[in-house]
Design a protein around this motif. Structure first.
Motif, mmCIF file in Angstrom:
data_model
loop_
_atom_site.group_PDB
_atom_site.id
_atom_site.type_symbol
_atom_site.label_atom_id
_atom_site.label_comp_id
_atom_site.label_asym_id
_atom_site.label_seq_id
_atom_site.Cartn_x
_atom_site.Cartn_y
_atom_site.Cartn_z
ATOM 1 N N TYR A 115 -7.364 -138.928 20.806
ATOM 2 C CA TYR A 115 -6.008 -139.466 20.752
ATOM 3 C C TYR A 115 -5.759 -140.350 21.964
ATOM 4 O O TYR A 115 -5.224 -141.446 21.857
ATOM 5 C CB TYR A 115 -4.984 -138.327 20.699
ATOM 6 N N LYS A 116 -6.190 -139.836 23.125
ATOM 7 C CA LYS A 116 -5.986 -140.586 24.356
ATOM 8 C C LYS A 116 -6.801 -141.878 24.319
ATOM 9 O O LYS A 116 -6.326 -142.937 24.694
ATOM 10 C CB LYS A 116 -6.425 -139.715 25.547
ATOM 11 N N LEU B 10 -9.548 -128.928 19.900
ATOM 12 C CA LEU B 10 -8.300 -129.419 20.495
ATOM 13 C C LEU B 10 -8.595 -130.443 21.590
ATOM 14 O O LEU B 10 -7.908 -131.470 21.692
ATOM 15 C CB LEU B 10 -7.481 -128.259 21.064
ATOM 16 N N ASP C 273 -9.731 -133.640 19.922
ATOM 17 C CA ASP C 273 -8.571 -134.326 19.355
ATOM 18 C C ASP C 273 -7.755 -134.998 20.455
ATOM 19 O O ASP C 273 -7.297 -136.132 20.301
ATOM 20 C CB ASP C 273 -7.686 -133.347 18.578
ATOM 21 N N PHE C 274 -7.574 -134.286 21.567
ATOM 22 C CA PHE C 274 -6.806 -134.825 22.681
ATOM 23 C C PHE C 274 -7.496 -136.051 23.269
ATOM 24 O O PHE C 274 -6.861 -137.080 23.516
ATOM 25 C CB PHE C 274 -6.620 -133.743 23.760
#
Length: 160
Positions: A141-142, A134, A137-138
């Motif tokens: 994404y950022k 997670l 992914d965060f």
């Protein structure tokens, strides 16, 4: 992610039920043993008191009929004492078997506890991996979002 669930919880609950049942049985046996031991002690006291009484009567002189009565009484008392000793021995054996059952149940419970700990450790490891994924992914994404914004800003500058 889902909560931790021990896959053998039903078996563990069954073992706990068995353990409680065996403990109740053991306490019942111990109570019965205590009763029979008290009865045996009472018979021993009666035997000793009657023996003293008999000895005193013989020293004073006693009729043969009285001696016969004492003899029959002692015989009956010995039979009752033997019966109590037999009951106590049987209960001791029953108690021993019950204790052995309790040991086996506790061993099984300890094994299940160890399995629970192993499963929980696996669960924690999976949870760490899930949280790391997670976070990755965060972060991606950022980062991806920032890169797109920079590319748009760069395009706007070139257009000017």
């Amino acid at each position: 992610m889902k909560q931790f669930v021990f896959t053998l919880q039903a078996l563990y609950d069954v073992q706990e039920g068995k353990e409680k049942q065996v403990k109740l049985q053991l306490s019942s046996i111990e109570a019965e043993l205590a009763v029979h031991r008290r009865e045996l002690e009472a018979l021993n006291r009666t035997f000793e008191n009657t023996k003293l009484e008999y000895t005193a009567a013989v020293q004073k002189g006693v009729q043969a009929v009285k001696i016969r009565q004492y003899g029959l009484f002692f015989e009956k008392l010995r039979d009752m004492m033997l019966l109590q000793q037999t009951k106590i021995s049987q209960l001791e054996e029953k108690k021993s078997r019950c204790l052995q059952q309790l040991v086996e149940i506790r061993k099984e419970k300890m094994l299940l506890d160890k399995l629970r700990e192993e499963q929980y450790a696996q669960y924690l490891e999976e949870l760490k991996k899930h949280q790391a994924k997670l976070m990755d992914d965060f972060v991606s994404y950022k980062t991806k979002g920032s890169a797109e914004l920079q590319a748009e800003a760069h395009e706007e500058q070139q257009a000017m």
